[in-house]
Design a protein around this motif. Structure first.
Motif, PDB file in Angstrom:
ATOM      1  N   CYS A 161     -16.326 -10.993  18.456  1.00 49.38           N
ATOM      2  CA  CYS A 161     -15.013 -10.436  18.427  1.00 49.38           C
ATOM      3  C   CYS A 161     -14.489 -10.559  19.845  1.00 49.38           C
ATOM      4  O   CYS A 161     -15.114 -10.301  20.717  1.00 49.38           O
ATOM      5  CB  CYS A 161     -14.668  -9.111  17.659  1.00 49.38           C
ATOM      6  N   ALA A 162     -13.254 -10.821  19.890  1.00 49.52           N
ATOM      7  CA  ALA A 162     -12.466 -10.732  21.119  1.00 49.52           C
ATOM      8  C   ALA A 162     -11.839  -9.579  21.356  1.00 49.52           C
ATOM      9  O   ALA A 162     -11.407  -8.845  20.508  1.00 49.52           O
ATOM     10  CB  ALA A 162     -11.476 -11.898  21.280  1.00 49.52           C
ATOM     11  N   LEU A 163     -11.780  -8.826  22.655  1.00 51.54           N
ATOM     12  CA  LEU A 163     -11.378  -7.424  22.616  1.00 51.54           C
ATOM     13  C   LEU A 163      -9.822  -7.608  23.472  1.00 51.54           C
ATOM     14  O   LEU A 163     -10.131  -8.072  24.812  1.00 51.54           O
ATOM     15  CB  LEU A 163     -12.161  -6.506  23.477  1.00 51.54           C
ATOM     16  N   ALA A 164      -8.848  -6.761  22.876  1.00 53.90           N
ATOM     17  CA  ALA A 164      -7.658  -7.057  23.886  1.00 53.90           C
ATOM     18  C   ALA A 164      -6.844  -5.506  23.963  1.00 53.90           C
ATOM     19  O   ALA A 164      -7.000  -4.861  22.952  1.00 53.90           O
ATOM     20  CB  ALA A 164      -6.613  -7.880  23.252  1.00 53.90           C
ATOM     21  N   SER A 165      -6.647  -5.363  24.976  1.00 56.14           N
ATOM     22  CA  SER A 165      -5.987  -3.753  25.159  1.00 56.14           C
ATOM     23  C   SER A 165      -4.599  -3.658  24.967  1.00 56.14           C
ATOM     24  O   SER A 165      -3.896  -4.501  25.364  1.00 56.14           O
ATOM     25  CB  SER A 165      -6.193  -3.304  26.555  1.00 56.14           C
ATOM     26  N   ARG A 166      -4.301  -2.591  24.137  1.00 58.70           N
ATOM     27  CA  ARG A 166      -2.895  -2.207  23.698  1.00 58.70           C
ATOM     28  C   ARG A 166      -2.563  -1.459  25.163  1.00 58.70           C
ATOM     29  O   ARG A 166      -3.071  -0.317  25.479  1.00 58.70           O
ATOM     30  CB  ARG A 166      -2.906  -1.471  22.544  1.00 58.70           C
ATOM     31  N   CYS A 167      -1.526  -1.907  25.606  1.00 62.09           N
ATOM     32  CA  CYS A 167      -1.027  -1.307  27.025  1.00 62.09           C
ATOM     33  C   CYS A 167       0.530  -0.526  26.729  1.00 62.09           C
ATOM     34  O   CYS A 167       0.922  -0.872  26.053  1.00 62.09           O
ATOM     35  CB  CYS A 167      -0.824  -2.710  28.168  1.00 62.09           C
ATOM     36  N   LEU A 185     -12.106 -16.692  18.019  1.00 62.49           N
ATOM     37  CA  LEU A 185     -12.722 -15.883  17.079  1.00 62.49           C
ATOM     38  C   LEU A 185     -12.069 -15.283  16.040  1.00 62.49           C
ATOM     39  O   LEU A 185     -11.000 -15.027  16.032  1.00 62.49           O
ATOM     40  CB  LEU A 185     -13.799 -14.805  17.787  1.00 62.49           C
ATOM     41  N   PRO A 186     -12.600 -15.127  14.693  1.00 63.97           N
ATOM     42  CA  PRO A 186     -11.762 -14.765  13.687  1.00 63.97           C
ATOM     43  C   PRO A 186     -11.410 -13.114  13.683  1.00 63.97           C
ATOM     44  O   PRO A 186     -10.718 -12.724  12.717  1.00 63.97           O
ATOM     45  CB  PRO A 186     -12.649 -14.982  12.468  1.00 63.97           C
ATOM     46  N   LEU A 187     -11.823 -12.610  14.584  1.00 65.23           N
ATOM     47  CA  LEU A 187     -11.595 -11.009  14.748  1.00 65.23           C
ATOM     48  C   LEU A 187     -11.190 -10.619  16.378  1.00 65.23           C
ATOM     49  O   LEU A 187     -11.792 -11.364  17.273  1.00 65.23           O
ATOM     50  CB  LEU A 187     -12.903 -10.338  14.429  1.00 65.23           C
ATOM     51  N   ILE A 188     -10.242  -9.828  16.163  1.00 64.11           N
ATOM     52  CA  ILE A 188      -9.687  -9.264  17.394  1.00 64.11           C
ATOM     53  C   ILE A 188     -10.073  -7.536  17.403  1.00 64.11           C
ATOM     54  O   ILE A 188      -9.458  -6.989  16.551  1.00 64.11           O
ATOM     55  CB  ILE A 188      -8.344  -9.461  17.800  1.00 64.11           C
ATOM     56  N   TRP A 189     -10.749  -7.038  18.368  1.00 61.46           N
ATOM     57  CA  TRP A 189     -11.040  -5.667  18.397  1.00 61.46           C
ATOM     58  C   TRP A 189      -9.751  -5.060  19.268  1.00 61.46           C
ATOM     59  O   TRP A 189      -9.808  -5.440  20.574  1.00 61.46           O
ATOM     60  CB  TRP A 189     -12.181  -5.234  18.961  1.00 61.46           C
ATOM     61  N   VAL A 190      -8.940  -4.387  19.070  1.00 59.20           N
ATOM     62  CA  VAL A 190      -7.584  -3.783  19.748  1.00 59.20           C
ATOM     63  C   VAL A 190      -8.265  -2.531  20.330  1.00 59.20           C
ATOM     64  O   VAL A 190      -8.280  -1.508  19.660  1.00 59.20           O
ATOM     65  CB  VAL A 190      -6.410  -3.612  18.866  1.00 59.20           C
ATOM     66  N   LEU A 191      -8.069  -2.524  21.749  1.00 53.75           N
ATOM     67  CA  LEU A 191      -8.402  -1.264  22.584  1.00 53.75           C
ATOM     68  C   LEU A 191      -7.224  -0.397  22.570  1.00 53.75           C
ATOM     69  O   LEU A 191      -6.240  -0.992  23.179  1.00 53.75           O
ATOM     70  CB  LEU A 191      -9.025  -1.671  23.916  1.00 53.75           C
ATOM     71  N   GLY A 192      -7.164   0.695  22.163  1.00 52.71           N
ATOM     72  CA  GLY A 192      -5.948   1.718  22.338  1.00 52.71           C
ATOM     73  C   GLY A 192      -6.523   2.939  22.992  1.00 52.71           C
ATOM     74  O   GLY A 192      -7.075   3.052  24.161  1.00 52.71           O
ATOM     75  N   LEU A 331     -21.088   1.123  14.032  1.00 56.72           N
ATOM     76  CA  LEU A 331     -19.822   1.494  14.654  1.00 56.72           C
ATOM     77  C   LEU A 331     -18.799   1.028  13.614  1.00 56.72           C
ATOM     78  O   LEU A 331     -18.825  -0.311  13.257  1.00 56.72           O
ATOM     79  CB  LEU A 331     -19.474   0.557  16.080  1.00 56.72           C
ATOM     80  N   VAL A 332     -17.920   1.941  13.225  1.00 56.74           N
ATOM     81  CA  VAL A 332     -16.821   1.393  12.034  1.00 56.74           C
ATOM     82  C   VAL A 332     -15.433   1.305  12.560  1.00 56.74           C
ATOM     83  O   VAL A 332     -15.247   2.518  13.092  1.00 56.74           O
ATOM     84  CB  VAL A 332     -17.104   2.539  10.862  1.00 56.74           C
ATOM     85  N   ALA A 333     -14.634   0.404  12.232  1.00 56.99           N
ATOM     86  CA  ALA A 333     -13.269   0.279  12.618  1.00 56.99           C
ATOM     87  C   ALA A 333     -12.396   0.217  11.593  1.00 56.99           C
ATOM     88  O   ALA A 333     -12.937   0.008  10.131  1.00 56.99           O
ATOM     89  CB  ALA A 333     -13.300  -1.284  13.535  1.00 56.99           C
ATOM     90  N   GLN A 334     -11.202   0.356  11.602  1.00 59.21           N
ATOM     91  CA  GLN A 334     -10.137   0.312  10.561  1.00 59.21           C
ATOM     92  C   GLN A 334      -9.078  -1.136  10.971  1.00 59.21           C
ATOM     93  O   GLN A 334      -9.063  -1.506  12.251  1.00 59.21           O
ATOM     94  CB  GLN A 334      -9.176   1.271  10.590  1.00 59.21           C
ATOM     95  N   ASN A 335      -8.504  -1.493  10.064  1.00 60.36           N
ATOM     96  CA  ASN A 335      -7.469  -2.449  10.583  1.00 60.36           C
ATOM     97  C   ASN A 335      -6.524  -1.718  11.509  1.00 60.36           C
ATOM     98  O   ASN A 335      -5.947  -0.820  11.604  1.00 60.36           O
ATOM     99  CB  ASN A 335      -6.563  -2.961   9.140  1.00 60.36           C
ATOM    100  N   ALA A 336      -6.135  -2.596  12.421  1.00 60.71           N
ATOM    101  CA  ALA A 336      -5.186  -2.348  13.586  1.00 60.71           C
ATOM    102  C   ALA A 336      -4.095  -1.789  13.073  1.00 60.71           C
ATOM    103  O   ALA A 336      -3.458  -2.400  11.936  1.00 60.71           O
ATOM    104  CB  ALA A 336      -5.223  -3.216  14.785  1.00 60.71           C
TER     105      ALA A 336
END
Length: 340
Positions: A161-167, A185-192, A331-336
């Protein structure tokens, strides 16, 4: 005090001139006197490819020294690209935490510190703090975008996945998400809210510079198809940013997930052998069996069933057989959330 430190000059120096055109390779001179290097410096390789006028992009790998997919992808680009192809400049540091990479260690063997938990750094601190300070005060102010390639290392395996910060700045958030989409990549992990303010991501946000990170599998080795995808992703981002000719070919928007709560993830309740039943990339429901915790030193003891506390998407799983109380198992994530 932290702000004052940022105005002090870095103790790290480059052996190349980042303002010069063409292709250059050299070292960042990390001067830290120890038994192995009492009077010289610990070398951190750096390359600069500077062509015609255009943006400057910083590519980082090896921020953690047991994550090898990123360094491999960056080294491929260093061999593949020529300044004549580039409108702008690409600064490449394939092994940012070079002493850790040489030791296949997540943290630096020089001081035991985690570089991605060391920003904004300190010019008068230890080697990890000095290196973080150099990146934040010397490199970030001169670049227009940053890509920091991570993977799960020895301890875990991520679904790529790619990681992108929510600023706080919505324009910077959009730029981060656009760059993550371009990576392909088909997935983005949004960092908040759960992003660490001592990371490269947070340093880039402080500098107002668009930035993405990645998680490229893991396990402490190199998976060919993942490195292929990382190399392609870097080329797509450089094209999207205007350094290379062509189209990045952005297609279907990737799925976005985030860590909604640390309580969604699964941790080892005690020491034992984790007999894992799930893998990164799976959807799970609350109550699903994640695996059994078994006890090799006590074969007569019944195994503990470990169930997921909440539904979600398994972003990563641990990569250790024998685990200790508190170790991350899944590590469990949810839809952003919308807007992220």
């Amino acid at each position: 005090m932290a702000e004052a430190k940022q105005t002090q000059p870095s103790r790290v120096h480059a052996t190349i001139n980042l303002d010069s055109p063409g292709k250059q390779t050299g070292d960042l001179m990390l001067k830290w006197s120890d038994n192995t290097v009492p009077l010289g410096y610990h070398p951190i390789a750096i390359a600069s490819l500077r062509g015609s006028d255009g943006p400057t992009v910083l590519l980082l790998g090896g921020t953690h020294g047991d994550e090898f997919e990123g360094p491999a992808a960056i080294l491929r680009l260093a061999e593949r690209l020529d300044p004549s192809q580039i409108a702008g400049q690409i600064i490449m540091i394939p092994a940012l935490n070079a002493p850790a990479v040489a030791s296949s260690s997540r943290v630096s063997p020089l001081d035991g510190q985690n570089l991605n938990r060391a920003f904004p750094g300190d010019p008068d601190g230890g080697p990890t703090a000095m290196l973080a300070h150099y990146v934040e005060t010397v490199l970030l102010p001169r670049v227009d975008a940053v890509i920091d390639l991570h993977s799960g290392g020895k301890a875990s395996v991520f679904t790529p996945c790619a990681l992108a910060s929510r600023c706080a700045d919505p324009k910077l958030t959009k730029a981060n998400l656009d760059l993550a989409s371009a990576f392909g990549l088909p997935l983005i992990w949004v960092l908040g809210a759960h992003n660490d303010n001592r990371s490269v991501n947070a340093a880039a946000e402080r500098a107002g510079v668009p930035m993405i990170a990645t998680e490229l599998g893991g396990g402490g080795n190199i998976t060919p198809e993942i490195v292929d995808a990382a190399e392609t992703g870097l080329m797509r981002c450089l094209t999207e940013l205007g350094l290379l000719e062509g189209s990045s070919g952005i297609g279907t928007p990737p799925r976005q997930v985030e860590i909604a709560s640390p309580h969604d993830s699964l941790y080892a309740p005690e020491n034992g052998l984790f007999d894992r039943y799930v893998c990164a990339g799976q959807e799970v429901q609350a109550g699903d069996l994640a695996g059994h915790l078994r006890f090799p030193d006590n074969p007569g003891r019944p195994a503990l069933k470990l169930n997921f506390p909440n539904s979600g998407f398994v972003l990563a799983h641990g990569n250790r057989g024998m685990v200790c109380r508190g170790d991350l198992l899944a590590l469990v994530a949810q839809n952003a959330s919308k807007g992220g």
